[in-house]
Design a protein around this motif. Structure first.
Motif, PDB file in Angstrom:
ATOM      1  N   HIS A 126       0.867  -1.184   0.000  1.00 45.63           N
ATOM      2  CA  HIS A 126       0.000   0.000   0.000  1.00 45.63           C
ATOM      3  C   HIS A 126       0.897   1.225   0.000  1.00 45.63           C
ATOM      4  O   HIS A 126       2.122   1.115  -0.048  1.00 45.63           O
ATOM      5  N   ARG A 127       0.306   2.401   0.012  1.00 42.40           N
ATOM      6  CA  ARG A 127       1.075   3.634  -0.152  1.00 42.40           C
ATOM      7  C   ARG A 127       0.678   4.673   0.901  1.00 42.40           C
ATOM      8  O   ARG A 127      -0.432   4.641   1.428  1.00 42.40           O
ATOM      9  N   LEU A 128       1.581   5.599   1.158  1.00 35.76           N
ATOM     10  CA  LEU A 128       1.294   6.840   1.858  1.00 35.76           C
ATOM     11  C   LEU A 128       1.897   7.959   1.031  1.00 35.76           C
ATOM     12  O   LEU A 128       2.930   7.776   0.387  1.00 35.76           O
ATOM     13  N   ASP A 129       1.266   9.126   1.036  1.00 34.83           N
ATOM     14  CA  ASP A 129       1.872  10.274   0.377  1.00 34.83           C
ATOM     15  C   ASP A 129       3.204  10.589   1.044  1.00 34.83           C
ATOM     16  O   ASP A 129       3.402  10.317   2.237  1.00 34.83           O
ATOM     17  N   ALA A 130       4.114  11.198   0.297  1.00 33.61           N
ATOM     18  CA  ALA A 130       5.442  11.505   0.840  1.00 33.61           C
ATOM     19  C   ALA A 130       5.358  12.344   2.106  1.00 33.61           C
ATOM     20  O   ALA A 130       6.116  12.139   3.057  1.00 33.61           O
ATOM     21  N   GLY A 131       4.433  13.284   2.136  1.00 35.07           N
ATOM     22  CA  GLY A 131       4.322  14.170   3.287  1.00 35.07           C
ATOM     23  C   GLY A 131       3.641  13.561   4.494  1.00 35.07           C
ATOM     24  O   GLY A 131       3.726  14.101   5.601  1.00 35.07           O
ATOM     25  N   THR A 132       2.946  12.446   4.297  1.00 38.52           N
ATOM     26  CA  THR A 132       2.235  11.787   5.390  1.00 38.52           C
ATOM     27  C   THR A 132       3.196  10.910   6.181  1.00 38.52           C
ATOM     28  O   THR A 132       3.976  10.150   5.608  1.00 38.52           O
ATOM     29  N   SER A 133       3.140  11.009   7.484  1.00 42.19           N
ATOM     30  CA  SER A 133       3.956  10.157   8.344  1.00 42.19           C
ATOM     31  C   SER A 133       3.105   9.008   8.873  1.00 42.19           C
ATOM     32  O   SER A 133       1.887   8.981   8.714  1.00 42.19           O
ATOM     33  N   GLY A 134       3.773   8.045   9.513  1.00 40.42           N
ATOM     34  CA  GLY A 134       3.041   7.011  10.221  1.00 40.42           C
ATOM     35  C   GLY A 134       3.145   5.612   9.659  1.00 40.42           C
ATOM     36  O   GLY A 134       4.061   5.278   8.907  1.00 40.42           O
ATOM     37  N   VAL A 135       2.168   4.787  10.029  1.00 41.99           N
ATOM     38  CA  VAL A 135       2.216   3.345   9.806  1.00 41.99           C
ATOM     39  C   VAL A 135       2.145   2.976   8.324  1.00 41.99           C
ATOM     40  O   VAL A 135       1.227   3.392   7.610  1.00 41.99           O
ATOM     41  N   ILE A 136       3.111   2.193   7.888  1.00 42.75           N
ATOM     42  CA  ILE A 136       3.075   1.583   6.567  1.00 42.75           C
ATOM     43  C   ILE A 136       3.703   0.206   6.698  1.00 42.75           C
ATOM     44  O   ILE A 136       4.649   0.009   7.468  1.00 42.75           O
ATOM     45  N   ILE A 137       3.137  -0.771   5.966  1.00 38.02           N
ATOM     46  CA  ILE A 137       3.658  -2.136   6.064  1.00 38.02           C
ATOM     47  C   ILE A 137       4.210  -2.599   4.723  1.00 38.02           C
ATOM     48  O   ILE A 137       3.832  -2.093   3.664  1.00 38.02           O
ATOM     49  N   VAL A 138       5.115  -3.567   4.800  1.00 41.51           N
ATOM     50  CA  VAL A 138       5.622  -4.263   3.610  1.00 41.51           C
ATOM     51  C   VAL A 138       5.533  -5.757   3.891  1.00 41.51           C
ATOM     52  O   VAL A 138       5.596  -6.193   5.042  1.00 41.51           O
ATOM     53  N   ALA A 139       5.366  -6.538   2.817  1.00 38.92           N
ATOM     54  CA  ALA A 139       5.256  -7.987   2.956  1.00 38.92           C
ATOM     55  C   ALA A 139       6.623  -8.635   2.779  1.00 38.92           C
ATOM     56  O   ALA A 139       7.414  -8.235   1.927  1.00 38.92           O
TER      57      ALA A 139
END
Length: 245
Positions: free
Chosen positions: A69-82
């Motif tokens: 999934h993605r987050l905008d560059a300016g957005t901080s916080g939770v992101i996962i990778v498989a």
């Protein structure tokens, strides 16, 4: 015979940087607390991103974790990778079928809603302006429009600013950003839908929580605390009931 792919070079500093972002890890995934300003993928002059830095976790055969999934560059916080291809397929389906629960926090300014909570139900369509893609709220029946719903709750407010919790039910590009601008209270620091650096030194949007099922059926809950700047700006803008969440 399949040969191992060479593992690209990465500096010890970047390895330490990536390991310092880890907030969760299990057999299937790695969860990071992504800082604002770090792009998720390379492209358009970007050559240092979360994706490219995943080489820090590459195996000897060159395989590395995969974005799901993605987050905008300016957005901080939770992101996962498989960690594996089967896990990537599973998690991608979880996002595509809207079975994940995502919670964001944003600091906004403008026409603060008098209600404490509600849902923004406004379809969106992507347009190109000046060579840059952005979203606009679509009129009924517009070709290419996609449904978009965002739940919101006011956590703390003054006459001009508020800290809001957002729960997107869909996952359109820039959905929370354009929906809040449509509501009349754009996110501070938003260079596309708000006033950019005039209001904050960064986009004041943070992915604070993600709940997602794992292939085993057990739900993983990942959380990332609000960066200090949220508290600093809350105090500066008179959000006296801000508690640090």
């Amino acid at each position: 015979m399949t040969r191992n792919k060479p593992v690209p070079d990465i500096s010890p500093e970047d390895v330490a940087f990536m390991r310092g972002l880890i907030i969760y890890q299990d057999f299937d995934l790695i969860g990071f607390d992504k800082p604002s300003g770090l792009p998720v993928q390379d492209g358009r002059g970007i050559d240092r991103s979360l994706d490219s830095l995943l080489v820090a976790f590459a195996r000897s055969n060159g395989k590395r974790p995969k974005l799901v999934h993605r987050l905008d560059a300016g957005t901080s916080g939770v992101i996962i990778v498989a960690k594996t291809q089967p896990a990537a397929a599973f998690f991608s389906a979880e996002f595509a079928e809207r079975r994940t629960r995502k919670t964001y926090v944003a600091m906004v300014s403008g026409a603060i809603p008098s209600e404490r909570e509600g849902v923004i139900d406004a379809p969106l369509v992507k347009v190109q302006e000046g060579g840059r893609a952005r979203m606009i709220v679509a009129k009924a029946g517009r070709k290419g429009a996609q449904s978009a719903r965002t739940g919101w709750k006011v956590l703390a407010a003054s006459d001009t600013h508020a800290l809001m919790q957002l729960s997107p039910e869909t996952g359109r590009m820039h959905q929370i950003r354009i929906h809040l601008a449509h509501l009349g209270c754009p996110i501070l620091g938003d260079t596309i839908y708000g006033t950019g650096a005039q209001s904050a030194p960064r986009l004041m949007l943070h992915a604070s929580k993600l709940e997602i099922s794992r292939p085993s059926g057990v739900t993983a809950t990942l959380e990332a605390p609000l960066p200090d700047i949220f508290g600093e700006l809350a105090e500066a803008h008179g959000l006296k009931d801000y508690s640090g969440l």
